[in-house]
Design an enzyme around this catalytic site. Structure first.
Site, PDB file in Angstrom:
ATOM      1  N   ARG A  41       0.769  -1.682   0.038  1.00 40.13           N
ATOM      2  CA  ARG A  41      -0.146  -0.103   0.476  1.00 40.13           C
ATOM      3  C   ARG A  41       0.689   1.220   0.437  1.00 40.13           C
ATOM      4  O   ARG A  41       1.766   1.610   0.567  1.00 40.13           O
ATOM      5  CB  ARG A  41      -0.757  -0.359   1.607  1.00 40.13           C
TER       6      ARG A  41
ATOM      7  N   ARG B 120       3.217   9.904  12.735  1.00 41.67           N
ATOM      8  CA  ARG B 120       2.523   9.450  13.633  1.00 41.67           C
ATOM      9  C   ARG B 120       3.125   8.967  14.692  1.00 41.67           C
ATOM     10  O   ARG B 120       2.700   9.387  15.537  1.00 41.67           O
ATOM     11  CB  ARG B 120       1.833   8.134  13.168  1.00 41.67           C
TER      12      ARG B 120
HETATM   13  P1  AMP Z   1      -5.651   6.392  12.610  1.00 41.27           P
HETATM   14  O1  AMP Z   1      -6.313   6.054  11.309  1.00 41.27           O
HETATM   15  O2  AMP Z   1      -6.170   6.648  14.223  1.00 41.27           O
HETATM   16  O3  AMP Z   1      -4.017   5.771  12.238  1.00 41.27           O
HETATM   17  O4  AMP Z   1      -5.896   7.798  12.435  1.00 41.27           O
HETATM   18  C1  AMP Z   1      -5.615   8.769  11.541  1.00 41.27           C
HETATM   19  C2  AMP Z   1      -5.311  10.178  11.607  1.00 41.27           C
HETATM   20  O5  AMP Z   1      -7.010  11.026  12.007  1.00 41.27           O
HETATM   21  C3  AMP Z   1      -4.884  10.840  12.535  1.00 41.27           C
HETATM   22  O6  AMP Z   1      -3.359  10.476  11.752  1.00 41.27           O
HETATM   23  C4  AMP Z   1      -4.926  12.062  12.576  1.00 41.27           C
HETATM   24  O7  AMP Z   1      -5.209  12.920  11.881  1.00 41.27           O
HETATM   25  C5  AMP Z   1      -6.709  11.961  12.592  1.00 41.27           C
HETATM   26  N1  AMP Z   1      -6.894  11.796  14.551  1.00 41.27           N
HETATM   27  C6  AMP Z   1      -7.422  10.660  15.020  1.00 41.27           C
HETATM   28  N2  AMP Z   1      -7.367  10.022  16.269  1.00 41.27           N
HETATM   29  C7  AMP Z   1      -7.384  11.559  16.632  1.00 41.27           C
HETATM   30  C8  AMP Z   1      -7.141  12.352  17.774  1.00 41.27           C
HETATM   31  N3  AMP Z   1      -7.592  11.534  18.515  1.00 41.27           N
HETATM   32  N4  AMP Z   1      -6.383  13.520  17.667  1.00 41.27           N
HETATM   33  C9  AMP Z   1      -6.526  14.049  17.101  1.00 41.27           C
HETATM   34  N5  AMP Z   1      -6.357  13.176  15.601  1.00 41.27           N
HETATM   35  C10 AMP Z   1      -7.120  12.082  14.770  1.00 41.27           C
END
Ligand code: AMP
Length: 224
Positions: A162, A174
């Site tokens: 991917r 991240r």
């Molecule tokens: P994830 O699927 O959990 O990796 O989330 C994808 C993206 O969503 C992250 O890289 C952030 O940009 C945003 N995101 C998810 N959860 C949060 C959070 N608790 N606070 C701020 N941004 C978030």
């Protein structure tokens, strides 16, 4: 049962989270998935969040915190919830804690999936997708699921990576947020770990994420 689940990208947190969700029949609240759904649906929230997500930055707290606190008030959360991806920094942890207390909602379990940062990165970058079935596990860095040469270990299908799994800068960004113990995601995990020292009715469970999926599940079930 109300649960918060912490773990870096690449730790298998999502898989273990689904097992917990099924075991307790609780709502699985994934902040990242809520944002992705909103982006797909073209909502105002999605439009606001997209630019941050595309850069690998956190969506600002003013948007994220009310979104999750409102979500926790919906009907399906009455039987319990599993929070996955929230809180991700100390402010979110404090606001969540304050909100749960104000609403009289009991937090039962906090889980921290421990995984070395380099191993987490290798896991993401080593992931390969089978053209015939995305669920066939293939990872060039995990011995137990190494592909057969450049073919799927299950069916011999062609494999691809991917694009976002190969974006090293985005993965590093991240992970820098996750592994930050001052005000990042680990700081918010430790905020709750400190709480559990004062309030022993909340369980803090750590899991060794480098083990294989089944062993992690067994460890999780045995510690609940
Ligand atoms: P994830 O699927 O959990 O990796 O989330 C994808 C993206 O969503 C992250 O890289 C952030 O940009 C945003 N995101 C998810 N959860 C949060 C959070 N608790 N606070 C701020 N941004 C978030």
């Amino acid at each position: 049962m109300n649960i918060i689940f912490f773990g870096p990208n690449g730790s298998g947190k999502g898989t273990q989270g689904s097992i917990l969700k099924d075991k307790y029949s609780i709502a699985h609240i994934e902040s990242g998935a809520i944002f992705r759904d909103n982006i797909k649906g073209g909502t105002e929230l999605g439009k606001q969040a997209k630019a941050f997500i595309d850069k690998g930055d956190l969506v600002p707290d003013e948007i994220t915190i009310p979104m999750i606190l409102d979500r926790l008030k919906q009907d399906d959360c009455k039987k319990g919830w599993l929070l996955d991806g929230f809180p991700r920094n100390k402010v979110q942890a404090e606001k969540l804690d304050a909100s749960l207390k104000a609403e009289g909602i009991k937090l039962n379990i906090v889980i921290e999936m421990i995984l070395d940062r380099q191993i987490a990165k290798d896991r993401i970058m080593g992931r390969r997708l089978c053209e015939k079935d995305n669920n066939h596990p293939n990872n060039i860095f995990i011995d137990a699921i190494k592909p057969n040469g450049d073919k799927c270990r299950v069916c011999g299908g062609a494999l691809t990576a991917r694009a976002d799994d190969q974006d090293e800068a985005a993965i590093d960004k991240r992970h820098s947020i996750y592994y930050n113990t001052d005000d990042g995601t680990l700081a918010s995990a430790y905020y709750f770990r400190d709480l559990t020292k004062k309030d022993t009715s909340i369980k803090y469970i750590t899991l060794q994420g480098e083990k294989d999926l089944k062993s992690v599940t067994n460890e999780l079930i045995s510690k609940l």
